[in-house]
Design a protein around this motif. Structure first.
Motif, PDB file in Angstrom:
ATOM      1  N   PHE A   1       8.016   0.936  -5.275  1.00 30.37           N
ATOM      2  CA  PHE A   1       7.536   1.822  -6.332  1.00 30.37           C
ATOM      3  C   PHE A   1       7.571   1.125  -7.695  1.00 30.37           C
ATOM      4  N   SER A   2       8.671   0.427  -7.986  1.00 28.13           N
ATOM      5  CA  SER A   2       8.791  -0.277  -9.261  1.00 28.13           C
ATOM      6  C   SER A   2       7.776  -1.415  -9.356  1.00 28.13           C
TER       7      SER A   2
ATOM      8  N   LEU B   1      -0.231   9.522  -8.160  1.00 28.96           N
ATOM      9  CA  LEU B   1      -1.680   9.410  -8.065  1.00 28.96           C
ATOM     10  C   LEU B   1      -2.074   8.251  -7.162  1.00 28.96           C
ATOM     11  N   ASP B   2      -1.490   7.082  -7.411  1.00 32.19           N
ATOM     12  CA  ASP B   2      -1.833   5.883  -6.639  1.00 32.19           C
ATOM     13  C   ASP B   2      -0.937   5.687  -5.425  1.00 32.19           C
ATOM     14  N   PHE B   3       0.288   6.148  -5.514  1.00 32.62           N
ATOM     15  CA  PHE B   3       1.212   6.021  -4.386  1.00 32.62           C
ATOM     16  C   PHE B   3       2.126   7.237  -4.343  1.00 32.62           C
ATOM     17  N   ASN B   4       2.713   7.476  -3.183  1.00 33.22           N
ATOM     18  CA  ASN B   4       3.469   8.708  -2.965  1.00 33.22           C
ATOM     19  C   ASN B   4       4.973   8.482  -3.019  1.00 33.22           C
ATOM     20  N   THR B   5       5.599   9.146  -3.961  1.00 30.86           N
ATOM     21  CA  THR B   5       7.052   9.230  -4.015  1.00 30.86           C
ATOM     22  C   THR B   5       7.399  10.692  -4.191  1.00 30.86           C
ATOM     23  N   ILE B   6       8.481  11.129  -3.565  1.00 33.11           N
ATOM     24  CA  ILE B   6       8.777  12.568  -3.539  1.00 33.11           C
ATOM     25  C   ILE B   6       9.892  12.939  -4.503  1.00 33.11           C
TER      26      ILE B   6
ATOM     27  N   TYR C   1      14.094   6.147 -12.144  1.00 34.08           N
ATOM     28  CA  TYR C   1      14.624   4.901 -11.592  1.00 34.08           C
ATOM     29  C   TYR C   1      13.510   3.868 -11.404  1.00 34.08           C
ATOM     30  N   ALA C   2      12.383   4.315 -10.878  1.00 35.38           N
ATOM     31  CA  ALA C   2      11.269   3.394 -10.637  1.00 35.38           C
ATOM     32  C   ALA C   2      10.763   2.804 -11.953  1.00 35.38           C
ATOM     33  N   PHE C   3      10.657   3.623 -12.990  1.00 32.76           N
ATOM     34  CA  PHE C   3      10.202   3.130 -14.287  1.00 32.76           C
ATOM     35  C   PHE C   3      11.233   2.188 -14.909  1.00 32.76           C
ATOM     36  N   LEU C   4      12.501   2.595 -14.855  1.00 31.41           N
ATOM     37  CA  LEU C   4      13.556   1.773 -15.437  1.00 31.41           C
ATOM     38  C   LEU C   4      13.602   0.393 -14.780  1.00 31.41           C
ATOM     39  N   MET C   5      13.539   0.368 -13.462  1.00 28.45           N
ATOM     40  CA  MET C   5      13.636  -0.900 -12.742  1.00 28.45           C
ATOM     41  C   MET C   5      12.368  -1.737 -12.866  1.00 28.45           C
ATOM     42  N   SER C   6      11.273  -1.124 -13.261  1.00 28.61           N
ATOM     43  CA  SER C   6      10.027  -1.880 -13.432  1.00 28.61           C
ATOM     44  C   SER C   6      10.038  -2.711 -14.707  1.00 28.61           C
ATOM     45  N   ILE C   7      10.960  -2.414 -15.643  1.00 31.59           N
ATOM     46  CA  ILE C   7      10.992  -3.129 -16.926  1.00 31.59           C
ATOM     47  C   ILE C   7      11.213  -4.625 -16.704  1.00 31.59           C
ATOM     48  N   GLY C   8      12.247  -4.965 -15.943  1.00 27.22           N
ATOM     49  CA  GLY C   8      12.512  -6.376 -15.668  1.00 27.22           C
ATOM     50  C   GLY C   8      11.395  -7.019 -14.875  1.00 27.22           C
ATOM     51  N   LEU C   9      10.723  -6.231 -14.027  1.00 26.89           N
ATOM     52  CA  LEU C   9       9.652  -6.776 -13.192  1.00 26.89           C
ATOM     53  C   LEU C   9       8.423  -7.153 -14.013  1.00 26.89           C
TER      54      LEU C   9
END
Length: 444
Positions: A40-41, A52-57, A62-70
């Motif tokens: 997700f991240s 919209l593009d992928f499914n998370t329930i 968490y996904a947004f926070l962890m995407s920062i380093g990515l």
């Protein structure tokens, strides 16, 4: 420098140990739910829109926070570095709250093979819970801030976050001014998230996946009458009794809300998180903690950890995923890795195919492909009557191969693979052949 190391050296050590444990000694974090969350991240870092593009329930903090380093280095090792930092900060909060008694939590974590601190949105919700306990003790008069963090709890996992707001706030039912401030703080991050959903056109998809889809998810995945149901309810009863006897201690209300971690999945994984909440509620009841108890806790945790690590290394035999983009520095079981290499060669021979397999997530990431609704191919992960909606979307696909994983289809233990969709493929499309453990079909 000496003063800095004296004060924070222990936390630098915790960070290094945590990272090494995740990355090298407990590398099963490269499987299952941690892989889903990295997926997700990874997608967000590429510019994809959740729901919209992928499914998370769950809600996506968490996904947004962890995407920062990515954004700077989109590799699984960065994901683990960020998780290790969160664990280190949480340890700081815990030690500030409970002192050396917090060592007992090591036993609870290691007892369940460190599932309670896996890099998932469940951990993020638990982290927020600990942060709130810290604020209630150190900054209890800053109601706007506490309310804001409660809102972040909702954005971490809405089914847990709503109780993290309701139960502690009800304690102040006579203090309307305090409740108003907390409510205002609570709704600030939620309103921001609401406008994000509107701007991205993902509001309906969010409601469908995270709220309406709970009916499908509970119907297919809930466990209501097994050992973990019984032990969870027993802990809940004891937790309620503790809360009633110590009703002035607001931390009990937060920890009582931790029961929502096991609903509706009363299983080993989710109980491991709730057990930590229950254990934290017992810590204040322990009197006369001394050095011998601390040593015993650390030694016990070490023994449980050693058992976990030895089992993993004996049965999985680790190897670096050197040929997988985004995973070059991560370990995977040797046989699993070799099998994945062969599976991906098969997938490559059928470009633009619809892959129905748990292998799809890692394959898509390693090939720099877009993440979609089929990367989390689980019952209840497609919204209300989601399987039927996914089948309707498949009916619109033409001149495309479908690769169906028979291992996932026939899995007996905790199988969340959506068999309804798989059965539609089997019964309504053209069978081509079988390669390895995959059946290949064609959508005409």
């Amino acid at each position: 420098m000496k003063k800095f190391l004296k004060k924070y050296g222990i936390y630098i050590g915790i960070f290094i140990f945590t990272f090494c444990f995740y990355e090298f000694f407990n590398f099963k974090n490269a499987y299952g739910d941690p892989m889903n969350n990295y997926c997700f991240s990874y997608a967000i870092a590429r510019g994809e829109v959740p729901y919209l593009d992928f499914n998370t329930i769950s809600t996506p903090l968490y996904a947004f926070l962890m995407s920062i380093g990515l954004l700077f280095f989109n590799n699984y090792v960065m994901f683990i570095l960020e998780q290790s930092l969160l664990v280190t900060i949480m340890c700081y909060f815990l030690y500030s709250l409970y002192g050396k008694k917090s060592y007992l939590l090591l036993v609870g974590v290691s007892l369940f093979g460190f599932l309670g601190v896996e890099p998932t949105y469940n951990f993020m919700a638990f982290f927020i819970l600990i942060f709130l306990l810290f604020l209630e003790k150190k900054q209890k008069d800053k109601d706007y801030l506490i309310g804001f963090v409660m809102g972040l709890g909702f954005l971490s996992k809405h089914t847990v976050g709503i109780l993290l707001f309701l139960l502690p706030t009800l304690k102040y039912y006579k203090n309307r001014e305090k409740i108003k401030k907390r409510m205002l703080g609570f709704f600030i991050p939620i309103i921001i998230f609401f406008f994000y959903l509107l701007l991205t056109g993902s509001l309906y998809s969010f409601i469908d996946l995270c709220f309406l889809g709970l009916f499908d998810f509970t119907e297919k995945n809930g466990n209501f009458f097994d050992f973990y149901t019984f032990i969870s309810l027993l802990c809940l009863i004891l937790s309620i009794i503790t809360t009633i006897k110590n009703k002035e201690d607001i931390s009990n209300y937060y920890l009582l809300a931790g029961f929502s971690f096991v609903v509706p999945l009363f299983n080993f994984h989710h109980f491991s998180i709730y057990f930590l909440c229950f254990l934290l509620q017992l810590l204040p009841l322990i009197k006369n903690w001394n050095l011998s108890y601390s040593i015993l806790s650390i030694v016990t945790a070490f023994l449980f950890s050693a058992i976990t690590v030895i089992n993993i290394y004996i049965y999985l035999k680790p190897t670096f995923c050197s040929e997988f983009n985004h995973f070059q520095y991560s370990l995977k079981g040797e046989l699993d890795y070799e099998e994945s290499l062969e599976n991906y060669k098969l997938f490559d021979r059928y470009p633009n195919s619809l892959i129905l397999s748990s292998e799809k997530r890692l394959y898509d990431i390693s090939r720099n492909r877009k993440i979609d609704y089929y990367d989390a191919f689980f019952y209840g992960n497609f919204g209300y009557h989601g399987s039927e909606k996914m089948i309707e979307s498949i009916k619109k696909m033409h001149q495309r191969y479908v690769i169906l994983d028979k291992k996932d289809y026939h899995a007996e233990f905790d199988n969340q693979f959506d068999l309804k969709i798989a059965n539609y493929i089997i019964n309504n499309t053209k069978y081509i052949k079988t390669e390895r453990h995959y059946d290949i079909y064609y959508l005409e």
